[in-house]
Design a protein around this motif. Structure first.
Motif, PDB file in Angstrom:
ATOM      1  N   GLU A   1       0.836  -1.206   0.000  1.00  0.00           N
ATOM      2  CA  GLU A   1       0.000   0.000   0.000  1.00  0.00           C
ATOM      3  C   GLU A   1       0.866   1.250   0.000  1.00  0.00           C
ATOM      4  N   LEU A   2       1.914   1.241   0.822  1.00  0.00           N
ATOM      5  CA  LEU A   2       2.844   2.373   0.849  1.00  0.00           C
ATOM      6  C   LEU A   2       3.550   2.514  -0.493  1.00  0.00           C
ATOM      7  N   ALA A   3       3.954   1.391  -1.069  1.00  0.00           N
ATOM      8  CA  ALA A   3       4.659   1.424  -2.355  1.00  0.00           C
ATOM      9  C   ALA A   3       3.778   2.002  -3.448  1.00  0.00           C
ATOM     10  N   ASP A   4       2.493   1.653  -3.458  1.00  0.00           N
ATOM     11  CA  ASP A   4       1.565   2.171  -4.477  1.00  0.00           C
ATOM     12  C   ASP A   4       1.441   3.690  -4.371  1.00  0.00           C
ATOM     13  N   LYS A   5       1.376   4.200  -3.141  1.00  0.00           N
ATOM     14  CA  LYS A   5       1.268   5.651  -2.951  1.00  0.00           C
ATOM     15  C   LYS A   5       2.501   6.360  -3.502  1.00  0.00           C
ATOM     16  N   VAL A   6       3.664   5.836  -3.176  1.00  0.00           N
ATOM     17  CA  VAL A   6       4.903   6.479  -3.593  1.00  0.00           C
ATOM     18  C   VAL A   6       5.068   6.433  -5.106  1.00  0.00           C
ATOM     19  N   CYS A   7       4.782   5.285  -5.686  1.00  0.00           N
ATOM     20  CA  CYS A   7       5.012   5.107  -7.123  1.00  0.00           C
ATOM     21  C   CYS A   7       3.977   5.821  -7.986  1.00  0.00           C
ATOM     22  N   ASP A   8       2.885   6.306  -7.375  1.00  0.00           N
ATOM     23  CA  ASP A   8       1.897   7.081  -8.125  1.00  0.00           C
ATOM     24  C   ASP A   8       2.386   8.484  -8.430  1.00  0.00           C
ATOM     25  N   TYR A   9       3.394   8.924  -7.703  1.00  0.00           N
ATOM     26  CA  TYR A   9       3.918  10.273  -7.957  1.00  0.00           C
ATOM     27  C   TYR A   9       4.836  10.254  -9.176  1.00  0.00           C
ATOM     28  N   SER A  10       4.703  11.296 -10.000  1.00  0.00           N
ATOM     29  CA  SER A  10       5.420  11.315 -11.278  1.00  0.00           C
ATOM     30  C   SER A  10       6.932  11.387 -11.101  1.00  0.00           C
ATOM     31  N   GLN A  11       7.373  11.957  -9.968  1.00  0.00           N
ATOM     32  CA  GLN A  11       8.818  12.099  -9.790  1.00  0.00           C
ATOM     33  C   GLN A  11       9.485  10.823  -9.294  1.00  0.00           C
TER      34      GLN A  11
END
Length: 577
Positions: A549-559
């Motif tokens: 869940e944490l990984a999905d949040k982080v990887c959704d950011y374009s940077q």
């Protein structure tokens, strides 16, 4: 030397004693090489440590420490577990070796581990000091050598070391033996005081539990000396003893400060396991263990002959101190002979001379039992007052404190053997005891030996973690200043990233430390989790996430640039940012 009738020059007693000490040390070394093998002892062999538990923690802490800059306290290790701010002490990496080796780190191989060497040296020193104490108690050279070999075959040392519990520092039982030898046969003067100070400083630089045991024995010897001086109204001697005590305590506290004993930023709470990691009343004769390293194996007992029984408190594997069938049989025979031949005056002399020490050792044993006393399957709750948590939270594995009484009983059996058995009978009895001891414990020795040999072979040509073979990860680590392992509590997944951080001189937010646990690590890293959840990634930083869940949040950011490496998500800040 003396000339015999046939012209042969017989060595003097001093030479034979020295030869016995040397032979004892060599015997300990031979056994260590047999049990652990060159693959473990070789300082350049390190990959097998990835398959270990605590030995990996000890090695990786040293590896990070050798690359870090010098700080005060000298043992500080703030870049390895940045949210913990701990020291080499809490890596159990033996500061007595870690600090001087760091001074010469540039001349050491890369990588370099001393965990195997510690097992070799401690086996040799346990035998050497055991023989020395035996000689001080009146044992002839050959008898002292045989006693030393029996010490080497002690299950409580073997089960502490690599391949079993994996506590290399805690196999330094020569510290306890030396303390007992000095307390049983005290000598007056500054030489004795300096010897005690050296022993205390060595112990506190190796492991806190061993220091506590040595410290209690020293305190008992000091009290006995002070009582003697007070009784004979030797006020000058009493004053000197008080001055020495103050100096010893002050120097020990200074060394503890320098090593980093007081630097630990992780709050693990008061539930420390005291009473769970304890000992049972009959620990010296019970070979049965629920030790974690025996789980799933066919071994259920440390003895080939005695089945033993399971303690109702599973954690009492920490306090297991099975003597071995050889030691038990020898001790029984020594007591039997002594009861027939010992005059009553001998008992009274011993009790007057060493009463203080005996009381101290018994008190250590009782404390080792914790707040739940176990006899067989019976359990009695013995509640401790709340204020005792000041002590019990730091001695949660209290079961280890049975060791001094164990060795005192062995030395008592040796004294009885040397004094009340004929020389020939004593030698024969000890030879038989060694054979019985070896046979009794051999299945577990073979288990340890075969397991280590297999792990060394399995890692000789490759890493046991695919992460460490990932070229993408290796390239990113080279460009990074820090690794953030989040949310921080998955201890098994953490290993390869600790390896990368330590070997590449990169800081990491969490690490294995004494008394740490997954919950405490996750709590300590909540601020970092919140930061990356908002997409606030730092440059030159590698984020490793084991929570999907944490990984999905982080990887959704374009940077964020993300990829999967052996089940964990690795993220970095895009180079375009």
């Amino acid at each position: 030397m003396r000339l015999a009738d046939d012209g042969w020059v017989a060595p003097s007693l001093a030479v034979r004693k020295a030869a016995a000490l040397l032979a004892a040390a060599l015997g300990g070394g031979v056994f260590a090489f047999w049990l652990y093998g060159w693959g473990v002892i070789n300082p350049a062999s390190v990959r097998w440590l990835l398959l270990e538990g605590d030995p990996f923690q000890h090695y990786i802490g040293w590896e990070a420490f050798r690359h870090d800059e010098w700080r005060w306290p000298l043992g500080s290790l703030p870049r390895f577990g940045t949210t913990i701010d701990a020291s080499i002490v809490f890596m159990d990496a033996i500061p007595l070796l870690a600090l001087p080796l760091k001074l010469v780190s540039a001349w050491l191989p890369m990588p370099f581990q001393y965990q195997g060497l510690v097992m070799l040296f401690n086996s040799m020193l346990n035998a050497l000091v055991g023989a020395w104490v035996a000689q001080r108690l009146g044992a002839k050279p050959l008898l002292s050598f045989l006693f030393a070999i029996l010490i080497v075959l002690s299950p409580i040392v073997i089960m502490r070391g690599i391949g079993a519990h994996g506590h290399e520092a805690l196999t330094a039982h020569w510290l306890v033996l030396a303390a007992l030898g000095m307390a049983l046969l005290p000598r007056s003067g500054w030489t004795r005081e300096l010897a005690w100070l050296g022993l205390l400083l060595a112990a506190v630089s190796i492991h806190f539990y061993l220091f506590f045991m040595v410290g209690v024995i020293w305190a008992a010897a000091w009290i006995a000396s002070a009582q003697r001086a007070f009784t004979h109204r030797q006020m000058a001697q009493l004053g000197r003893l008080c001055a020495v005590a103050v100096i010893n305590v002050a120097l020990v506290l200074f060394v503890m400060l320098a090593l980093g004993y007081f630097q630990y930023g992780l709050d693990v709470g008061r539930e420390t396991g005291f009473g769970y990691f304890s000992a049972e009343w009959m620990t010296f004769i019970n070979p049965r263990s629920e030790a974690w390293f025996l789980a799933g194996t066919e071994l259920f007992s440390g003895s080939r002959v005695l089945p033993g029984w399971l303690s109702p408190i599973a954690g009492q594997y920490e306090g297991q101190a099975y003597a071995g069938l050889g030691m038990l049989a020898w001790g029984l025979s020594a007591v039997t002979v002594a009861l027939r031949r010992m005059p009553g005056s001998a008992v009274s002399d011993i009790s007057r001379e060493h009463a203080t020490l005996f009381v101290a050792l018994v008190m250590l044993f009782v404390f080792a039992l914790g707040d739940r006393w176990v006899i067989g399957r019976l359990v009695w709750d013995i509640p401790y007052p709340d204020w005792t948590q000041l002590i019990t939270q730091y001695l949660r594995s209290s079961g280890r404190l049975v060791w001094p009484l164990f060795y005192a009983l062995l030395l008592a059996a040796l004294w009885l053997t040397a004094r009340f058995m004929s020389a020939r009978m004593g030698i024969v009895v000890l030879i038989i005891a060694i054979w019985v001891q070896w046979s009794d414990f051999k299945p577990l020795n073979d288990f340890i030996r075969d397991g280590l040999s297999s792990r060394v072979a399995d890692t000789r040509s490759s890493f046991p973690y695919a992460t460490l073979e990932d070229p993408r990860l290796a390239a990113l680590v080279d460009q990074s200043d820090a690794i953030y392992f989040l949310p921080g509590g998955n201890m098994e997944r953490l290993k390869p990233y600790l390896w990368l951080a330590a070997h590449n001189d990169v800081s990491i937010n969490v690490a294995y430390f004494a008394r740490s646990n997954s919950e405490a690590l996750e709590i300590a890293n909540r601020s970092y989790v919140a930061q990356v959840s908002r997409g606030e990634l730092l440059p030159s930083t590698l984020y490793v996430m084991t929570d999907s869940e944490l990984a999905d949040k982080v990887c959704d950011y374009s940077q964020a640039v993300c990829f999967n490496s052996d089940g964990a998500t690795v993220a970095t800040l895009s180079s375009n940012e």
